[in-house]
Design a protein around this motif. Structure first.
Motif, PDB file in Angstrom:
ATOM      1  N   LEU A 103      10.372 -12.047 -16.466  1.00 38.35           N
ATOM      2  CA  LEU A 103       9.526 -12.971 -15.717  1.00 38.35           C
ATOM      3  C   LEU A 103       9.760 -14.344 -16.321  1.00 38.35           C
ATOM      4  CD1 LEU A 103       6.100 -11.075 -15.404  1.00 38.35           C
ATOM      5  CD2 LEU A 103       7.890 -11.320 -13.675  1.00 38.35           C
ATOM      6  N   ASP A 104       9.784 -15.370 -15.477  1.00 35.79           N
ATOM      7  CA  ASP A 104       9.961 -16.744 -15.968  1.00 35.79           C
ATOM      8  C   ASP A 104       8.801 -17.122 -16.892  1.00 35.79           C
ATOM      9  OD1 ASP A 104      11.984 -16.837 -14.087  1.00 35.79           O
ATOM     10  OD2 ASP A 104      10.726 -17.846 -12.598  1.00 35.79           O
ATOM     11  N   THR A 107       5.673 -17.593 -14.986  1.00 37.34           N
ATOM     12  CA  THR A 107       5.199 -16.483 -14.139  1.00 37.34           C
ATOM     13  C   THR A 107       4.271 -15.579 -14.947  1.00 37.34           C
ATOM     14  OG1 THR A 107       7.248 -16.562 -12.877  1.00 37.34           O
ATOM     15  CG2 THR A 107       5.951 -14.562 -12.670  1.00 37.34           C
ATOM     16  N   TYR A 134       5.047  -9.569  -5.602  1.00 35.04           N
ATOM     17  CA  TYR A 134       4.590 -10.822  -6.204  1.00 35.04           C
ATOM     18  C   TYR A 134       3.561 -11.485  -5.298  1.00 35.04           C
ATOM     19  CZ  TYR A 134       8.785 -10.427  -9.082  1.00 35.04           C
ATOM     20  OH  TYR A 134       9.751  -9.986  -9.946  1.00 35.04           O
ATOM     21  N   GLN A 186      14.393 -15.474  -8.673  1.00 32.86           N
ATOM     22  CA  GLN A 186      14.603 -14.980  -7.301  1.00 32.86           C
ATOM     23  C   GLN A 186      13.528 -15.411  -6.295  1.00 32.86           C
ATOM     24  OE1 GLN A 186      16.332 -11.377  -6.665  1.00 32.86           O
ATOM     25  NE2 GLN A 186      15.930 -11.435  -4.502  1.00 32.86           N
ATOM     26  N   VAL A 187      12.274 -15.139  -6.609  1.00 34.62           N
ATOM     27  CA  VAL A 187      11.233 -15.393  -5.605  1.00 34.62           C
ATOM     28  C   VAL A 187      11.080 -16.900  -5.378  1.00 34.62           C
ATOM     29  CG1 VAL A 187       8.778 -15.120  -5.083  1.00 34.62           C
ATOM     30  CG2 VAL A 187      10.065 -13.211  -6.069  1.00 34.62           C
ATOM     31  N   ARG A 188      11.120 -17.664  -6.483  1.00 31.70           N
ATOM     32  CA  ARG A 188      10.997 -19.126  -6.335  1.00 31.70           C
ATOM     33  C   ARG A 188      12.133 -19.664  -5.456  1.00 31.70           C
ATOM     34  NH1 ARG A 188       7.262 -20.815 -10.424  1.00 31.70           N
ATOM     35  NH2 ARG A 188       6.975 -19.115 -11.895  1.00 31.70           N
ATOM     36  N   LEU A 201       3.039 -18.098  -9.536  1.00 29.78           N
ATOM     37  CA  LEU A 201       3.638 -16.790  -9.238  1.00 29.78           C
ATOM     38  C   LEU A 201       3.095 -15.729 -10.194  1.00 29.78           C
ATOM     39  CD1 LEU A 201       5.769 -15.544  -7.328  1.00 29.78           C
ATOM     40  CD2 LEU A 201       7.481 -15.986  -9.085  1.00 29.78           C
TER      41      LEU A 201
HETATM   42  N1  URA Z   1      11.101 -14.417  -9.272  1.00 31.89           N
HETATM   43  C1  URA Z   1      10.949 -15.629  -9.847  1.00 31.89           C
HETATM   44  O1  URA Z   1      11.294 -16.640  -9.270  1.00 31.89           O
HETATM   45  N2  URA Z   1      10.400 -15.681 -11.050  1.00 31.89           N
HETATM   46  C2  URA Z   1       9.969 -14.597 -11.729  1.00 31.89           C
HETATM   47  O2  URA Z   1       9.452 -14.720 -12.843  1.00 31.89           O
HETATM   48  C3  URA Z   1      10.129 -13.350 -11.117  1.00 31.89           C
HETATM   49  C4  URA Z   1      10.700 -13.285  -9.881  1.00 31.89           C
END
Ligand code: URA
Length: 232
Positions: A103-104, A107, A134, A186-188, A201
Motif C-alpha cells: 500500500l502506498d 493509503t 478499495y 494502480q487505483v490512483r 484511499l
Molecule cells: N492502488 C494505489 O494507487 N495505491 C495503493 O496503495 C493501493 C492500490
C-alpha cells in the motif's frame, strides 16, 4: 510431546529468557488455562497454545492483518521513512513476516503479512485473480461510462493496460473499486485516467478478508481456518 518453553521458542515468540518472561506474565494459555511453567510437556499436535488468546503454531504458516494508518511505507526496511514493520508487535516481528503486496505511504487499510513465500506469491499473482476492494474519495463523480470503462480494462496514461475491474460509484466524489492486480499506484492511476484524481484511499477487503472493526494501527493474527480458506 515437547516442552512448552521449547515449543514457544520454535513458534518464534523469542529466546528462552523472553519466553520465560512471557510465561511468567500469564499471557500463555494451554487449552484455555494460563500456564506459567515452561517445563511442562505438551502434545504440540493436539494442544491449543495461545498468546493473548491468539493461537500460535510452530513453523506453520502465519498470516497477519494490519489496519495500516497513513504515513508508513510498505517495506521491510527504509533509511528515512517509518515502515509498516514497525507497526507489528515485537513477538510477531520475530516471525520473518513479509508484507503481501504494498500500500502506498498515504493509503490506509488492510495489509496482510505472511511468513509463507508460496502463499504470498499466490495472493499477489494477477493470474490467481484475488480481489482487493478499495474505498476512494476523489474529484468528480463516477458515471456509468466510467463503470463500463473499468469493466472493459482501462488503459493508463502511460499506455499500460489493466485487467477488467469493478467500479461502484457511491455518490459525488466517492467510489468503491475492486481490482485483481497490484500495479504501482494502480487505483490512483486508474481513477486519474478517468479524470477523477484520488484524494483518499483505503483498502477494505482482500480475498474474503475484511477490515471489519479492526482499529487503525491494530493487527490480528488469522485463525487456522482463515489461512485454510486463503488456499493453504
Ligand atoms: N492502488 C494505489 O494507487 N495505491 C495503493 O496503495 C493501493 C492500490
Amino acid at each position: 510431546m515437547d516442552r512448552l518453553d521449547k515449543f514457544l521458542c520454535d513458534c518464534g515468540l523469542g529466546t528462552r529468557s523472553q519466553v520465560k518472561a512471557l510465561l511468567k506474565s500469564g499471557r500463555i494459555t494451554v487449552d484455555g488455562i494460563a500456564v506459567k511453567d515452561g517445563n511442562i510437556k505438551i502434545n504440540t499436535q493436539a494442544a491449543c497454545v495461545c498468546l493473548d488468546g491468539e493461537r500460535v503454531s510452530a513453523a506453520g504458516t502465519v498470516v497477519v492483518i494490519l489496519n495500516k494508518p497513513a504515513g508508513y511505507v510498505t517495506a521491510t526496511e527504509d533509511a528515512t521513512e517509518p515502515t509498516v514493520m514497525q507497526l507489528l508487535p515485537t513477538q510477531l516481528r520475530k516471525l520473518d513476516l513479509k508484507p503481501v503486496g504494498r500500500l502506498d505511504k498515504q493509503t490506509e487499510g488492510l495489509l496482510l503479512f505472511t511468513n509463507d513465500g508460496e502463499l504470498l506469491h499466490r495472493l499477489i499473482s494477477p493470474k490467481k485473480q484475488v480481489p482487493k476492494v478499495y474505498y476512494a474519495r476523489h474529484e468528480g463523480t463516477a458515471s456509468q461510462e466510467d463503470v463500463l470503462a473499468f469493466s472493459e480494462g482501462l488503459t493508463l496514461r502511460d499506455g499500460s493496460r489493466c485487467l477488467p475491474a469493478k467500479l461502484k460509484p457511491l455518490g459525488a466524489g466517492e467510489s468503491l473499486i475492486s481490482v485483481c492486480e497490484g500495479k504501482y499506484h494502480q487505483v490512483r492511476r486508474m481513477m486519474a485516467s478517468r479524470g477523477m484524481p484520488v484524494t483518499y484511499l483505503e483498502r477494505r477487503e482482500e480475498a474474503f478478508l475484511k477490515l471489519g472493526d479492526l482499529p487503525r494501527g491494530a493487527v490480528r493474527v488469522l485463525t487456522e481456518e482463515e489461512i485454510r480458506l486463503l488456499g493453504k
